[in-house]
Write a protein that holds these residues in place. Structure first.
Motif, PDB file in Angstrom:
ATOM      1  N   VAL A  61      14.812  11.576   8.226  1.00 38.41           N
ATOM      2  CA  VAL A  61      14.506  12.511   7.391  1.00 38.41           C
ATOM      3  C   VAL A  61      13.017  12.272   7.033  1.00 38.41           C
ATOM      4  CG1 VAL A  61      16.724  12.314   6.191  1.00 38.41           C
ATOM      5  CG2 VAL A  61      14.886  10.609   5.635  1.00 38.41           C
ATOM      6  N   ASP A  62      12.415  13.530   6.584  1.00 32.05           N
ATOM      7  CA  ASP A  62      10.979  13.499   6.231  1.00 32.05           C
ATOM      8  C   ASP A  62      10.418  14.510   5.339  1.00 32.05           C
ATOM      9  OD1 ASP A  62       8.230  12.803   6.526  1.00 32.05           O
ATOM     10  OD2 ASP A  62       7.995  13.358   8.525  1.00 32.05           O
ATOM     11  N   ARG A  63       9.995  14.282   4.348  1.00 31.05           N
ATOM     12  CA  ARG A  63       9.074  15.333   3.485  1.00 31.05           C
ATOM     13  C   ARG A  63       8.505  14.164   2.376  1.00 31.05           C
ATOM     14  NH1 ARG A  63      10.569  21.388   1.098  1.00 31.05           N
ATOM     15  NH2 ARG A  63       8.845  22.059   2.093  1.00 31.05           N
ATOM     16  N   ILE A  64       6.985  14.432   2.214  1.00 32.68           N
ATOM     17  CA  ILE A  64       6.318  13.633   1.300  1.00 32.68           C
ATOM     18  C   ILE A  64       6.704  14.358  -0.188  1.00 32.68           C
ATOM     19  CG2 ILE A  64       4.235  12.748   0.470  1.00 32.68           C
ATOM     20  CD1 ILE A  64       3.390  12.575   3.304  1.00 32.68           C
TER      21      ILE A  64
ATOM     22  N   LYS B 269       9.204   7.846  13.317  1.00 30.78           N
ATOM     23  CA  LYS B 269       8.713   8.080  11.830  1.00 30.78           C
ATOM     24  C   LYS B 269       8.524   6.899  10.975  1.00 30.78           C
ATOM     25  CE  LYS B 269       9.570   9.729   7.457  1.00 30.78           C
ATOM     26  NZ  LYS B 269      10.332   9.339   6.268  1.00 30.78           N
TER      27      LYS B 269
ATOM     28  N   LEU C 164       4.776   6.777   9.957  1.00 32.13           N
ATOM     29  CA  LEU C 164       4.430   7.295   8.623  1.00 32.13           C
ATOM     30  C   LEU C 164       4.873   6.645   7.640  1.00 32.13           C
ATOM     31  CD1 LEU C 164       5.745  10.749   7.279  1.00 32.13           C
ATOM     32  CD2 LEU C 164       5.977   8.743   5.919  1.00 32.13           C
ATOM     33  N   ASN C 165       6.172   5.838   7.646  1.00 33.50           N
ATOM     34  CA  ASN C 165       6.408   4.932   6.246  1.00 33.50           C
ATOM     35  C   ASN C 165       5.394   3.748   6.474  1.00 33.50           C
ATOM     36  OD1 ASN C 165       9.316   6.243   6.790  1.00 33.50           O
ATOM     37  ND2 ASN C 165       8.371   6.288   5.022  1.00 33.50           N
TER      38      ASN C 165
ATOM     39  N   HIS D 290       2.004   4.926   5.326  1.00 35.54           N
ATOM     40  CA  HIS D 290       2.043   4.823   4.100  1.00 35.54           C
ATOM     41  C   HIS D 290       1.612   3.494   3.294  1.00 35.54           C
ATOM     42  CE1 HIS D 290       3.767   8.683   2.483  1.00 35.54           C
ATOM     43  NE2 HIS D 290       2.531   9.039   2.541  1.00 35.54           N
TER      44      HIS D 290
ATOM     45  N   ARG E 220       3.822   4.443  -6.365  1.00 31.11           N
ATOM     46  CA  ARG E 220       5.084   5.203  -5.711  1.00 31.11           C
ATOM     47  C   ARG E 220       5.261   4.334  -4.235  1.00 31.11           C
ATOM     48  NH1 ARG E 220       7.884   8.526  -2.111  1.00 31.11           N
ATOM     49  NH2 ARG E 220       5.930   9.327  -1.009  1.00 31.11           N
ATOM     50  N   ILE E 221       4.167   4.612  -3.482  1.00 34.47           N
ATOM     51  CA  ILE E 221       4.151   4.003  -2.127  1.00 34.47           C
ATOM     52  C   ILE E 221       4.576   2.452  -2.096  1.00 34.47           C
ATOM     53  CG2 ILE E 221       2.777   3.583  -0.201  1.00 34.47           C
ATOM     54  CD1 ILE E 221       3.922   6.599  -0.506  1.00 34.47           C
TER      55      ILE E 221
ATOM     56  N   LYS F 184      11.030  -2.147   1.618  1.00 33.11           N
ATOM     57  CA  LYS F 184      10.425  -1.013   2.896  1.00 33.11           C
ATOM     58  C   LYS F 184       9.861  -2.018   3.991  1.00 33.11           C
ATOM     59  CE  LYS F 184       9.337   2.396  -0.538  1.00 33.11           C
ATOM     60  NZ  LYS F 184       8.126   2.839  -1.564  1.00 33.11           N
TER      61      LYS F 184
ATOM     62  N   PHE G  48       9.554  -1.274   7.847  1.00 33.47           N
ATOM     63  CA  PHE G  48       8.699  -0.304   8.155  1.00 33.47           C
ATOM     64  C   PHE G  48       7.488  -1.155   9.211  1.00 33.47           C
ATOM     65  CE2 PHE G  48       8.838   2.394   3.967  1.00 33.47           C
ATOM     66  CZ  PHE G  48      10.062   2.727   4.175  1.00 33.47           C
TER      67      PHE G  48
HETATM   68  C1  CS2 Z   1       7.284   6.662   1.499  1.00 37.09           C
HETATM   69  C2  CS2 Z   1       8.185   7.511   1.790  1.00 37.09           C
HETATM   70  O1  CS2 Z   1       8.478   5.484   0.180  1.00 37.09           O
HETATM   71  C3  CS2 Z   1       7.519   5.508   0.716  1.00 37.09           C
HETATM   72  O2  CS2 Z   1       7.005   4.471   0.871  1.00 37.09           O
HETATM   73  O3  CS2 Z   1       6.509   6.391   2.834  1.00 37.09           O
HETATM   74  O4  CS2 Z   1       8.959   7.815   0.540  1.00 37.09           O
HETATM   75  C4  CS2 Z   1       7.672   8.911   2.357  1.00 37.09           C
HETATM   76  O5  CS2 Z   1       7.084   9.587   1.563  1.00 37.09           O
HETATM   77  C5  CS2 Z   1       9.063   9.583   2.964  1.00 37.09           C
HETATM   78  O6  CS2 Z   1       9.748   8.920   3.934  1.00 37.09           O
HETATM   79  C6  CS2 Z   1       8.249  10.924   3.579  1.00 37.09           C
HETATM   80  O7  CS2 Z   1       9.236  11.471   4.506  1.00 37.09           O
END
Ligand code: CS2
Length: 506
Positions: free
Chosen positions: A232-235, A298, A302-303, A306, A376-377, A384, A388
């Motif tokens: 799943v993916d959407r910021i 992903k 991505l995560n 972040h 938030r991140i 996480k 991650f």
């Molecule tokens: C972020 C995610 O929570 C986090 O640390 O990396 O919420 C991220 O924005 C989403 O997985 C994007 O799909």
């Protein structure tokens, strides 16, 4: 209620450029019950269903939301007042904005007020899919053993009290028992969280939960319930007052909880369902037979990316992802981490150019219209980072590779948990279920350099691996030195990394 609040009867008052649910909501049935109606669900799955509902014949796939946590009470009150409608503001990197009202949710049950209503809804014959965004921590998975954390007090409660559950597993088990006892079809349990093999993990956790509660039920679940894996993916940043004000001005109606998100959205789903499914592909999702390589790509790029920006950027004193990645020192560090430590651990994916994927990620992070806060991140980093980032470290070490870039991030997490201020002395807003333990172990660093690594539920045996602990010690020395400067440390680490890579390839 204000006399101008978004609700069904006021949809017609909205300016014509706003995309409103152009389908008859009174005809919808909730084929999906979704547990955990956070911002991400509202920007992602509920948006996909909203698009799908525009296709006639999909009426049975609307959503009933469920809130398990006491802090969902306010959300319930707002959704009820707004007929479960909310606005979605989609912000493109070039400044374009798509304004929408999402109508796919038609009910919401607040579990603390009525546990039986949740169980009955899940057990209802119309419910075909039970989907979850309960966050990485909600699975009670011990990341190192891969087993259910049976010491969790809520899990202990739910095993002993099948009729008054607290956790998602408790509710799902109670409803599946009704289905089994009444010879009904099982629903699908569909995870939408950022966990590799999220379906398989959900299955494993639920089966080990039910094995302790009701062995027959456990066997029935094993045979009848599908748990599709998905990426799943959407910021989706946390909603701010500015987002609420934007909607008031642009929509001319008040929405107490609008959602803002980026324009990119992706959902790759394994086509494995127990009792039918919506044609999500008609709304832009993708069905595949094996989602594993997509999820890994992903989560690890991505995560983890972040988290790299989140922790390093917080220590520097930045507040948002776009601000951090617009600083070329951070962008370079991130790219090197992705290229040199993550990419070699990823599987090949037909039709996906990883370089392009990484370029797009950096563009998405840099979207100046998405103010995604580092708070938030970094929130719930303990749930996480093992999934991650620490996983990438273990894989590199097993392959005999250097992973000094990721190591600096772990050492920075220690400093972050210990001092709780940036190097510019701003206080950091830290939210983590393991906050006390993280602080306790991190604060021993002054006398025991490796103390933080003793949190073995997070790090496994990293402390015993000299290839890791030596680099970690060096990173701690640099971070804890008087007048230490994170950017300088990042640059030095990067330089050494390039030397190591050159030496390895010569
Ligand atoms: C972020 C995610 O929570 C986090 O640390 O990396 O919420 C991220 O924005 C989403 O997985 C994007 O799909």
């Amino acid at each position: 209620m204000t006399n101008n609040q978004l609700n069904q009867s006021r949809l017609a008052n909205l300016p014509s450029h706003i995309d409103i649910p152009a389908y008859d909501r009174s005809q919808l049935k909730a084929g999906i019950v979704h547990i955990g109606v956070g911002g991400f669900h509202r920007a992602h799955q509920a948006m996909y269903i909203n698009e799908l509902l525009k296709t006639p014949g999909s009426e049975q796939w609307a959503i009933c939301g469920v809130g398990l946590l006491e802090n969902n009470r306010g959300l319930r009150d707002i959704l009820v007042k707004q007929d479960y409608l909310y606005s979605l503001v989609v912000r493109h990197p070039n400044g374009q904005i798509d304004n929408k009202v999402i109508g796919s949710m038609i009910d919401f049950i607040f579990a603390p007020d009525n546990k039986q209503a949740v169980i009955d809804k899940l057990a209802h014959v119309d419910t075909k899919v039970v989907s979850l965004t309960i966050t990485e921590g909600g699975y009670n998975l011990n990341p190192i053993t891969g087993d259910l954390d049976v010491k969790n007090p809520d899990i202990i409660h739910d095993i002993a009290n099948p009729n008054t559950p607290i956790t998602a597993f408790g509710y799902i088990a109670a409803a599946l028992k009704i289905r089994k006892d009444n010879n009904m079809q099982a629903f699908t349990v569909q995870s939408c969280d950022n966990i590799q093999h999220n379906g398989a993990v959900t299955r494993k956790m639920l089966l080990s939960f039910t094995a302790q509660q009701d062995k027959e039920l456990s066997q029935w679940i094993e045979q009848h319930v599908a748990f599709p894996n998905a990426m799943v993916d959407r910021i989706t940043p946390v909603t701010t007052k500015a987002d609420i004000d934007y909607v008031t001005q642009t929509f001319g109606l008040q929405d107490e909880w609008p959602i803002t998100c980026e324009s990119f959205a992706q959902w790759v789903i394994e086509d494995n369902f127990s009792d039918g499914r919506p044609n999500w592909d008609l709304a832009g999702a993708q069905f595949v037979s094996d989602v594993t390589p997509f999820e890994k790509m992903k989560i690890r790029l991505l995560n983890a990316g972040h988290s790299v920006l989140g922790l390093l950027g917080s220590i520097h004193g930045y507040a948002t992802i776009d601000e951090t990645v617009s600083d070329k020192d951070f962008a370079q560090y991130l790219r090197a981490f992705m290229d040199l430590e993550v990419t070699p651990m990823l599987d090949q994916l037909d039709g996906i150019d990883l370089n392009e994927y990484k370029d797009t990620l950096i563009e998405r992070f840099a979207n100046p219209n998405i103010k995604d806060s580092l708070a938030r991140i970094c929130s719930e980093s303990s749930a996480k980072l093992p999934k991650f980032l620490v996983a990438t470290i273990h894989e590199n070490l097993a392959a005999g590779n250097d992973c000094s870039l990721a190591t600096l991030v772990i050492a920075t997490w220690c400093l972050y948990s210990d001092k709780q201020v940036s190097q510019a002395r701003q206080a950091l807003d830290i939210q983590d279920a393991m906050h006390n333990e993280l602080t306790e172990y991190a604060q021993k660093t002054a006398t025991d350099k490796l103390a933080f690594l003793k949190l073995d539920s997070l790090f496994g045996d990293l402390i015993e691996q000299p290839a890791f602990s030596q680099n970690y010690s060096k990173a701690i020395d640099a971070l804890y030195a008087p007048s230490s400067n994170i950017k300088q440390i990042m640059q030095n680490t990067l330089e050494q990394k390039h030397n190591t890579v050159t030496a390895e390839t010569n």
